[in-house]
Structure formats: structure tokens, C-alpha cells
Scaffold this active site. Structure first.
Site, short mmCIF file in Angstrom:
data_model
loop_
_atom_site.label_atom_id
_atom_site.label_comp_id
_atom_site.label_asym_id
_atom_site.label_seq_id
_atom_site.Cartn_x
_atom_site.Cartn_y
_atom_site.Cartn_z
N SER A 11 15.41 43.72 -25.65
CA SER A 11 15.87 45.10 -25.67
C SER A 11 15.69 45.69 -27.07
CB SER A 11 17.34 45.13 -25.27
OG SER A 11 17.85 46.42 -25.49
N HIS A 36 11.73 45.95 -23.49
CA HIS A 36 12.66 46.80 -22.73
C HIS A 36 13.06 47.98 -23.61
CE1 HIS A 36 15.59 47.58 -19.55
NE2 HIS A 36 16.44 47.90 -20.51
N ASP A 38 15.15 51.26 -23.89
CA ASP A 38 16.28 51.98 -23.33
C ASP A 38 16.32 53.43 -23.80
OD1 ASP A 38 17.78 50.20 -21.70
OD2 ASP A 38 18.48 49.15 -23.49
N MET A 40 18.41 56.84 -23.66
CA MET A 40 19.70 57.46 -23.32
C MET A 40 19.72 58.89 -23.86
SD MET A 40 22.40 54.47 -24.20
CE MET A 40 22.01 52.73 -24.02
N HIS A 69 13.41 52.06 -19.44
CA HIS A 69 14.64 52.23 -18.66
C HIS A 69 15.21 53.61 -18.99
CE1 HIS A 69 19.02 50.62 -17.92
NE2 HIS A 69 18.66 51.54 -17.03
N MET A 71 17.81 56.09 -18.81
CA MET A 71 19.22 56.37 -18.51
C MET A 71 19.47 57.82 -18.86
SD MET A 71 20.94 52.85 -19.89
CE MET A 71 19.64 52.49 -21.05
N MET A 140 22.57 46.99 -13.28
CA MET A 140 23.34 47.10 -14.53
C MET A 140 24.53 46.15 -14.43
SD MET A 140 21.96 49.35 -16.72
CE MET A 140 23.20 48.86 -17.89
N PHE A 146 26.20 51.35 -24.22
CA PHE A 146 26.44 50.69 -25.50
C PHE A 146 26.03 49.22 -25.46
CE2 PHE A 146 29.47 54.12 -24.95
CZ PHE A 146 29.20 54.88 -26.07
N GLY A 148 26.57 45.28 -26.66
CA GLY A 148 27.71 44.43 -26.97
C GLY A 148 28.91 44.54 -26.04
N ASP A 178 20.69 43.75 -16.79
CA ASP A 178 20.75 44.45 -18.08
C ASP A 178 22.22 44.62 -18.49
OD1 ASP A 178 20.19 45.96 -20.31
OD2 ASP A 178 19.33 47.66 -19.22
N GLY A 179 22.57 43.98 -19.60
CA GLY A 179 23.93 44.09 -20.14
C GLY A 179 24.65 42.76 -20.17
N GLY A 200 19.38 41.18 -25.16
CA GLY A 200 19.84 42.09 -26.20
C GLY A 200 20.67 41.38 -27.24
C1 DX5 Z 1 22.26 49.29 -21.79
C2 DX5 Z 1 22.17 48.49 -23.07
C3 DX5 Z 1 21.36 47.27 -22.82
C4 DX5 Z 1 21.33 46.36 -23.99
C5 DX5 Z 1 22.57 45.60 -24.02
O1 DX5 Z 1 23.26 50.21 -21.86
O2 DX5 Z 1 21.58 49.24 -24.08
O3 DX5 Z 1 20.06 47.60 -22.46
O4 DX5 Z 1 20.26 45.50 -23.91
O5 DX5 Z 1 22.40 44.31 -24.49
P1 DX5 Z 1 23.71 43.49 -24.81
O6 DX5 Z 1 24.67 43.72 -23.69
O7 DX5 Z 1 23.24 42.06 -24.88
O8 DX5 Z 1 24.23 43.99 -26.12
ZN ZN Z 2 18.25 48.87 -20.31
#
Ligand code: DX5
Ligand code: ZN
Length: 227
Positions: A11, A36, A38, A40, A69, A71, A140, A146, A148, A178-179, A200
Site C-alpha cells: 500500500s 496498491h 489508495d 481518498m 482503489h 475511495m 474492506m 486511515f 493503522g 484491505d486494512g 500496509g
Molecule cells: C484504507 C487504508 C489501507 C491501508 C491500511 O483505508 O489506507 O489501504 O493499506 O493498511 P494498514 O491497516 O496495515 O495500516
Molecule cells: Zn486500499
């Protein structure tokens, strides 16, 4: 059930941007499957990330296919621009599409593969007529916005139900998660039927660890989950 190859999609939103070209070379050397990307918009999601211009620059730096992706609200307005900026896959949110069939056809018309994303609480019934039209479904596993965050636990059951739905229709559709795709959660996600992992801040881009170290640990967990 057929064993699917597990693909890893780092990511970009979690990456260190100080040396983007160097990062792309590292990701290529590690043999990663996708970047990937993202997007937003501060409207569909509470946060804002990046647009098509940066993606075009990333695309110019690497041969790794880009997994975009979106969003964002009203994704139709931006599909052509992302396709031109090198998207291999363009994933839109079912919650953001009024004319979903039209949107998925629009993605194909610009030469990209269509994917469909569902927020944690969005039911699988929203895929009833769309599943045959997509190459990938993105589940998702956190609420988008966000990095983390913690896994929403019921999404594991949802992945398993989706895999049964795909196999029941004898389709060849990837399931991306994802997430909070962490070393602890990956075995459960793979067991449920996910085969594309967005890596990520929970697995690949970790404080105090090199990318190579994190990737070695990630690969070990993936191998242990598939044998
Ligand atoms: C989607 C996030 C994820 C990201 C999170 O809202 O932006 O695409 O990869 O990765 P983690 O959860 O590992 O921080
Ligand atoms: Zn994503």
C-alpha cells in the site's frame, strides 16, 4: 477447493516517500504483484490521499501493475484519468456507485480490469448481479480512511461467505483484503478465502524494520498459511 496463488499488494499510502524511485526498485526486486494505490477524496472518506498525477509518475517508475482503489464519491468522473495514468485494475466502492453496471463497463472500456469494494458493514447481497462483471472483490477489513486501524472481526466470515459465493458460481474472481492485514490476521484471512493481501503499516511498512526484513516475515506467514 482450488488453491489460489497469494498476491501481495504493498500500500503506497503507508510507504516512505523520500525515495520513491528507490522504493519501486525494491518492490520490483522483491517480486511484489501490485502497487496498491489508495485514492481518498475527503468526501467518501474522511481523509485525503493522492490523485492521478502522482499515479502517472509512479507508473513511469515501475512495471509493477497498479491496483487503484478509488475511495471516492462519483468515481465515473475520474476513471478515464486513472486508466490513462496506468491503472491495471480500478476498484470502485459499491456504496459510491449509483449506476454500478455502467461504472464497471466504463472501467473496461478504458482497458482496465474492474474491481468492486465493500465497506465492512455492506452486505454481500449488493454483489448479486455484479459478481460476474468484476475481476476482483475488495473486502474492506477496516473502515476506509486511515492507516493503522484494527480489524473489524466479522469481516472474516464475510470473506468466507464471498468465497463460497464465487466458487458456487464457478467464477475466477480474486478476493482482496484491505486494512490491518497483519502477520497475526493473514492466516485467518487466507483460510477464509482471500488471495490478494494489501500490505500496509501492519505488515510491510513497519517502523524500525527494513522492507526486506518485513517482507521475509510476511512471506513466511503466507507460505505457512498455504501449505
Ligand atoms: C484504507 C487504508 C489501507 C491501508 C491500511 O483505508 O489506507 O489501504 O493499506 O493498511 P494498514 O491497516 O496495515 O495500516
Ligand atoms: Zn486500499
Amino acid at each position: 477447493m482450488k488453491q489460489r496463488r497469494i498476491k501481495i499488494a504493498p500500500s503506497l499510502a503507508c510507504a516512505d516517500f523520500r525515495n520513491l524511485q528507490g522504493l519501486m526498485e525494491q518492490l520490483e526486486a522483491l517480486g511484489l504483484d501490485y502497487v496498491h494505490y489508495d485514492v481518498m477524496d475527503g468526501h467518501f472518506t474522511p481523509n485525503i490521499t493522492f490523485g492521478p498525477e502522482l499515479q502517472a509518475r509512479v507508473h513511469a517508475m515501475t512495471g509493477i501493475p497498479i491496483d487503484t482503489h478509488l475511495m471516492i464519491a462519483e468515481p465515473d468522473r475520474y476513471i478515464e484519468r486513472f486508466a490513462q495514468a496506468g491503472s491495471h485494475l480500478i476498484t470502485v466502492h459499491v456504496e459510491a456507485c449509483t449506476h454500478l453496471d455502467r461504472t464497471l463497463n466504463l472501467i473496461r472500456s478504458f482497458g482496465a480490469k474492474p474491481g468492486l469494494a465493500l465497506n465492512p458493514a455492506t452486505p454481500l447481497s449488493s454483489l448479486e448481479y455484479a459478481l460476474e462483471l468484476v475481476e476482483m472483490v475488495l473486502v474492506m477489513t477496516v473502515n476506509p480512511g486511515f492507516v493503522g486501524q484494527q480489524l473489524v472481526p466479522y469481516t472474516l466470515d464475510k470473506i468466507a461467505q464471498l468465497r463460497a459465493m464465487i466458487d458456487g458460481r464457478e467464477l475466477d474472481v480474486d478476493i482482496e483484503v484491505d486494512g490491518n492485514v497483519s502477520l497475526a490476521n493473514i492466516p485467518r484471512m487466507i483460510a477464509a478465502g482471500a488471495n490478494v493481501l494489501v500490505a500496509g503499516s501492519s505488515s510491510l511498512f513497519m517502523e524500525g524494520r527494513s522492507l526486506e526484513e518485513s517482507f521475509a516475515a510476511l512471506r513466511e506467514v503466507v507460505e505457512a498459511s498455504t501449505t
